[in-house]
Design a protein around this motif. Structure first.
Motif: not given
Length: 475
Positions: A188-192, A320-324
């Motif tokens: 959800v964070l990455k799509v945001f 983006a880093v967290v989303g990895m």
């Protein structure tokens, strides 16, 4: 038994159903959507559109993404039917073992194993590099010995990469349902972050940057640029982004109601990914002339800062880093289930196919983790990256043509699935041909390294697998 009968001996699907029946079925459609989107929409959505536009396509990068999506979609239909009919751990390896035989299943699975080993190391290294870049302005910097792979720029070990890969394995080892909850939040964070870039970027478009949309063809040091030749080169480069739906299928033995869950998860995540990739591509080339993205490791950040949105760039890159982590979770889950399947069948040491007291394949998980860490530490990525797309495309070709023998057995010794590939028998053939075309579009090194990996797989199969396979004890 003759050589041909040995390599084409097929596993009974009921045996797989019984063996995998010990795995805990806890994953729902939303979990598979998050797993698929998290793996497909990985770091590449923030880097690949700008890189491909500068190297091969110009503004037409969105066409390359669409064509690559068509190829992936054709294969995804086959994956959806296979996983609904045979919801077994190991995806293509297990399916091909049932419909074509042990040797062909091994080749398909061995091809996929290259993807998971190397991609795990790649994403861990990419996360490390981006994380270190984010903390650098705060005055925090790791020494070169703890920042780079062994023998690279004074490096001994990439500490951040090792830690994050191990942390992901520790999370998954406590149960896939817990890992899925973390995955759902991070996706959800990455799509945001992707949507934030699109919305802000739409305010900074320049029509002149889209003209000409398909530049005139010419050869460069990077290969073809412009025209349909450049778009085709872009498809082969981009296709790597869409291979994440295999990570969904590999976990089908842990799906609740796989008849419905698997097709919705596979096809749904691919549709979401395509929309996001195409939108980011169109916005990115509209914000700056595509030539500006040449040799840029962060085209999204570059475009946002050029448009005066430095704060947004920082937010997007941080997420983006967290989303990895989502890609690491997806690949670790899928790769460990593949290794578990090899051990389950005796193709690799049998202890890899053992479950712990909570019915989790954690021996396979930690094996994948340790090998992924070692690959990232000791092998040059320029050499290994070529194997990812090539290996996966080989598996995709097997799955596409595997629909034909599958159909003859559905409703007999294999479940008759609720979802089936439409326009049969045409679409499976198109999926095979489209995958073959993308494979042929890969560069010479990709095919060479795939051949080396294939030969290594043959050595292991004939030296170990063919004699220790559970099927050899039946005959």
């Amino acid at each position: 038994m003759s050589f041909w009968k040995t390599i084409t001996r097929k596993e009974d699907p009921q045996v797989y159903a019984n063996k995998d029946g010990h795995l805990v079925r806890s994953l729902k459609v939303r979990d598979f959507l998050a797993l698929g989107v998290g793996t497909i929409v990985s770091t590449s959505i923030f880097t690949l559109p700008g890189e491909v536009a500068a190297m091969h396509t110009g503004p037409a990068v969105a066409i390359s993404f669409l064509l690559a999506a068509v190829v992936a979609g054709l294969v995804a239909f086959a994956y959806a039917e296979m996983s609904a009919a045979m919801p077994f751990a190991g995806s293509a390896y297990s399916w091909i073992n049932v419909v074509f035989g042990e040797f062909f299943g091994w080749i398909a699975g061995w091809a996929l194993l290259a993807e998971y080993f190397i991609a795990l190391a790649f994403v861990g290294s990419g996360l490390s590099a981006n994380f270190r870049a984010l903390i650098a302005p705060l005055g925090l910097k790791l020494p070169a010995s703890l920042s780079n792979a062994f023998g690279t720029d004074g490096g001994i070990v990439d500490l951040v990469s090792v830690v994050v890969i191990a942390l992901v394995a520790a999370l998954i080892s406590r149960g896939v349902s817990r890992a899925a909850r973390v995955e759902n939040v991070l996706v959800v964070l990455k799509v945001f972050a992707v949507l934030l870039f699109i919305v802000v970027g739409l305010t900074a478009l320049h029509a002149a940057n889209y003209v000409p949309f398909v530049p005139k063809y010419h050869e460069t040091t990077n290969g073809p640029f412009g025209g349909w030749q450049g778009i085709y080169a872009g498809v082969s480069m981009i296709f790597l982004s869409y291979i994440g739906f295999d990570s969904i299928a590999a976990n089908s033995a842990e799906a609740i109601n796989p008849q419905k869950t698997m097709p919705r998860g596979i096809l749904g995540s691919l549709v979401i990914a395509v929309v996001l990739f195409v939108a980011v591509s169109l916005v990115l080339v509209g914000m700056l002339p595509y030539s500006k993205y040449a040799n840029s490791a962060e085209p999204v950040g570059l475009a946002l800062r050029a448009a005066g949105h430095g704060g947004v760039a920082t937010v997007v890159q941080t997420i983006a880093v967290v989303g990895m982590f989502t890609a690491l979770i997806g690949m670790s889950m899928a790769g460990s289930r593949l290794i578990y399947s090899f051990g389950r069948d005796g193709m690799l040491p049998k202890w890899l196919g053992k479950l712990d007291k909570s019915n989790r394949p954690n021996r396979a998980l930690w094996t994948l983790t340790i090998v992924g860490i070692l690959i990232g530490a000791f092998f040059p990525f320029a050499f290994l990256s070529q194997l990812i797309s090539a290996g996966t495309l080989i598996a995709f070709m097997f799955v596409s043509i595997g629909i034909y023998p599958l159909r003859r057995r559905e409703g007999k010794d294999i479940n008759d699935p609720a979802f089936k590939v439409p326009l049969y028998p045409v679409l499976p053939a198109l999926g095979f041909l489209a995958s073959l075309m993308v494979f042929l579009g890969l560069d010479y090194q990709a095919k060479l390294y795939a051949g080396i990996w294939f030969v290594l797989g043959l050595v292991i199969y004939f030296a170990y697998g063919v004699r220790h396979s559970y099927l050899s004890k039946k005959n």
